[in-house]
Design a protein around this motif. Structure first.
Motif, PDB file in Angstrom:
ATOM      1  N   ALA A  81      -4.582  10.029  -2.243  1.00 33.10           N
ATOM      2  CA  ALA A  81      -4.311   8.590  -2.137  1.00 33.10           C
ATOM      3  C   ALA A  81      -3.665   8.034  -3.398  1.00 33.10           C
ATOM      4  O   ALA A  81      -3.130   6.933  -3.399  1.00 33.10           O
ATOM      5  CB  ALA A  81      -5.608   7.838  -1.847  1.00 33.10           C
ATOM      6  N   GLU A 120      -4.029  -0.151  -5.081  1.00 32.69           N
ATOM      7  CA  GLU A 120      -3.389  -0.850  -3.966  1.00 32.69           C
ATOM      8  C   GLU A 120      -4.322  -1.866  -3.318  1.00 32.69           C
ATOM      9  O   GLU A 120      -3.898  -2.958  -2.935  1.00 32.69           O
ATOM     10  CB  GLU A 120      -2.908   0.171  -2.929  1.00 32.69           C
ATOM     11  CG  GLU A 120      -1.736   1.020  -3.439  1.00 32.69           C
ATOM     12  CD  GLU A 120      -1.463   2.252  -2.599  1.00 32.69           C
ATOM     13  OE1 GLU A 120      -0.380   2.831  -2.759  1.00 32.69           O
ATOM     14  OE2 GLU A 120      -2.343   2.659  -1.802  1.00 32.69           O
ATOM     15  N   ASP A 148       2.191   5.540   2.745  1.00 28.88           N
ATOM     16  CA  ASP A 148       1.355   6.666   3.169  1.00 28.88           C
ATOM     17  C   ASP A 148       0.217   6.249   4.096  1.00 28.88           C
ATOM     18  O   ASP A 148      -0.615   7.067   4.457  1.00 28.88           O
ATOM     19  CB  ASP A 148       0.786   7.393   1.940  1.00 28.88           C
ATOM     20  CG  ASP A 148       0.000   6.465   1.036  1.00 28.88           C
ATOM     21  OD1 ASP A 148      -0.070   5.246   1.334  1.00 28.88           O
ATOM     22  OD2 ASP A 148      -0.556   6.950   0.039  1.00 28.88           O
ATOM     23  N   ASN A 168      -2.329   4.802   3.432  1.00 30.95           N
ATOM     24  CA  ASN A 168      -3.555   5.161   2.725  1.00 30.95           C
ATOM     25  C   ASN A 168      -3.675   4.192   1.547  1.00 30.95           C
ATOM     26  O   ASN A 168      -2.722   4.024   0.796  1.00 30.95           O
ATOM     27  CB  ASN A 168      -3.453   6.612   2.245  1.00 30.95           C
ATOM     28  CG  ASN A 168      -4.781   7.197   1.827  1.00 30.95           C
ATOM     29  OD1 ASN A 168      -5.702   6.451   1.483  1.00 30.95           O
ATOM     30  ND2 ASN A 168      -4.878   8.508   1.837  1.00 30.95           N
ATOM     31  N   ILE A 169      -4.803   3.554   1.433  1.00 27.93           N
ATOM     32  CA  ILE A 169      -4.975   2.529   0.392  1.00 27.93           C
ATOM     33  C   ILE A 169      -5.825   3.089  -0.736  1.00 27.93           C
ATOM     34  O   ILE A 169      -6.968   3.511  -0.512  1.00 27.93           O
ATOM     35  CB  ILE A 169      -5.655   1.274   0.977  1.00 27.93           C
ATOM     36  CG1 ILE A 169      -4.811   0.710   2.140  1.00 27.93           C
ATOM     37  CG2 ILE A 169      -5.862   0.220  -0.103  1.00 27.93           C
ATOM     38  CD1 ILE A 169      -5.449  -0.503   2.809  1.00 27.93           C
ATOM     39  N   ILE A 189       0.831  -1.221   0.000  1.00 30.38           N
ATOM     40  CA  ILE A 189       0.000   0.000   0.000  1.00 30.38           C
ATOM     41  C   ILE A 189       0.864   1.269   0.000  1.00 30.38           C
ATOM     42  O   ILE A 189       0.383   2.350   0.304  1.00 30.38           O
ATOM     43  CB  ILE A 189      -0.977   0.032   1.193  1.00 30.38           C
ATOM     44  CG1 ILE A 189      -0.217   0.160   2.523  1.00 30.38           C
ATOM     45  CG2 ILE A 189      -1.851  -1.217   1.196  1.00 30.38           C
ATOM     46  CD1 ILE A 189      -1.112   0.624   3.662  1.00 30.38           C
ATOM     47  N   GLY A 190       2.139   1.140  -0.318  1.00 24.34           N
ATOM     48  CA  GLY A 190       3.017   2.308  -0.278  1.00 24.34           C
ATOM     49  C   GLY A 190       3.321   2.667   1.169  1.00 24.34           C
ATOM     50  O   GLY A 190       3.051   1.882   2.082  1.00 24.34           O
TER      51      GLY A 190
HETATM   52 CA   LIG Z   1      -0.926   4.176  -0.618  1.00 23.89          CA
END
Ligand SMILES: [Ca+2]
Ligand SMILES: [Ca+2]
Ligand SMILES: [Ca+2]
Ligand SMILES: [Ca+2]
Length: 322
Positions: free
Chosen positions: A215, A49, A42, A44-45, A39-40
């Motif tokens: 996002a 992702e 951040d 935040n999905i 999800i990286g």
């Molecule tokens: Ca993300």
């Protein structure tokens, strides 16, 4: 760990045996980390992702002698409401770690907003329990398609303007946006909420705009559905500044034809002042006396205004001699 008690076992004949038993009271701590993957960084999905997100964790315990340590359930909550519970085919704990593979069966249950995942652990025939949890933001709603607005100067609603400032609307807070003026071949990052178009003609689909939310979800692409023409050049008069008219020319007769060149349509009007009240002009530029001129004179002056579709104006003073 200092509670001691001696237990006496006595048989029917009265034989006794004593045994000292030490009882230790322990805090059994059983927990697990819960980590989102793919999800990286951040927390935040976004839509892309969520399509490949997995969960994993490492179990921590204060005792290594647990039997049948397992995950009892995984609960997904949004706004304190349970939206999905996994209680079958749960991940197996191996060397204290576990992984929940991606599966649409659970991923498809998640919606926009904050999501809390609770992983419930169980051991020793469910006499010991513990859990771990994590909170993540989910943004699986694309931002709106940006819209383009500009001031259509001069003739209204013809797409020809002298004001090249293009205002971008429907931008989401925190979003980044990009625009193209070559039909989407190249995109430039926008700043603020507008960009400047240089003088020129931008045919259908040449101007494109898109935005990406915080996002990372990208909107559909705006494309201009009709031409936008930026014209900042004034019309250029090519007709003469003097004209001779015979006395007693009929009022219906055109005495002078105003001509100005421009990339866009030009219309003609008369400016107040001088002998304006003696003349009329058609929007095509045909200048006429309102009345037949019976006597010779050479001092009638009138200023003709040439206006292009964008509203750019050029004036020319014309002297009429009768
Ligand atoms: Ca993300
Ligand atoms: Ca969004
Ligand atoms: Ca216009
Ligand atoms: Ca022009």
């Amino acid at each position: 760990n200092d509670d001691k008690v001696t237990i006496i076992a006595t048989d029917a004949a009265g034989n006794e045996t004593k045994q000292l038993v030490t009882v230790s009271v322990k805090d059994f701590v059983l927990s697990t980390s819960v980590v989102w993957n793919n999800i990286g960084d951040d927390n935040n999905i976004n839509i892309a992702e969520l399509a490949m997100a997995t969960l994993s964790g490492t179990v921590t315990s204060t005792d290594s002698t647990f039997t049948d340590l397992n995950i009892a359930s995984i609960v997904f909550k949004q706004n304190n409401t349970i939206v999905h519970t996994i209680n079958t085919a749960l991940p197996v704990i191996n060397n204290n770690t576990w992984t929940l593979d991606h599966d649409n069966a659970w991923a498809s249950k998640l919606v926009d907003g904050n999501c809390t995942v609770v992983v419930n652990l169980s051991a020793n025939s469910n006499s010991i329990t513990g859990q771990g949890k994590t909170v993540v933001a989910i943004d699986i709603v694309d931002p709106d398609t940006p819209v383009l607005n500009f001031t259509d100067t001069g003739l209204s609603n013809d797409g020809v303007t002298k004001n090249g400032t293009m205002t971008v609307g429907d931008l989401e807070a925190g979003a980044t946006w990009q625009y193209s003026i070559d039909g989407g071949t190249n995109f430039t990052s926008g700043t603020g909420s507008s960009f400047i178009l240089n003088e020129g003609t931008y045919t259908e689909n040449t101007i494109q705009i898109k935005q990406t939310d915080v996002a990372g979800n990208t909107s559909s692409v705006f494309k201009n559905m009709s031409s936008v023409v930026v014209d900042t050049t004034n019309p250029l008069f090519t007709s003469a500044t003097t004209v001779d008219v015979k006395t007693n020319t009929e009022a219906s007769e055109t005495i002078y034809e105003a001509t100005a060149i421009d990339n866009n349509a030009v219309t003609y009007t008369l400016e107040d002042g001088n002998q304006k009240d003696k003349f009329t002009i058609s929007k095509e530029g045909e200048l006429r006396y309102k009345q037949k001129q019976a006597t010779a004179h050479n001092d009638d002056k009138v200023t003709i205004i040439a206006t292009d579709a964008a509203g750019n104006e050029t004036r020319q003073l014309v002297t009429v001699s009768v």
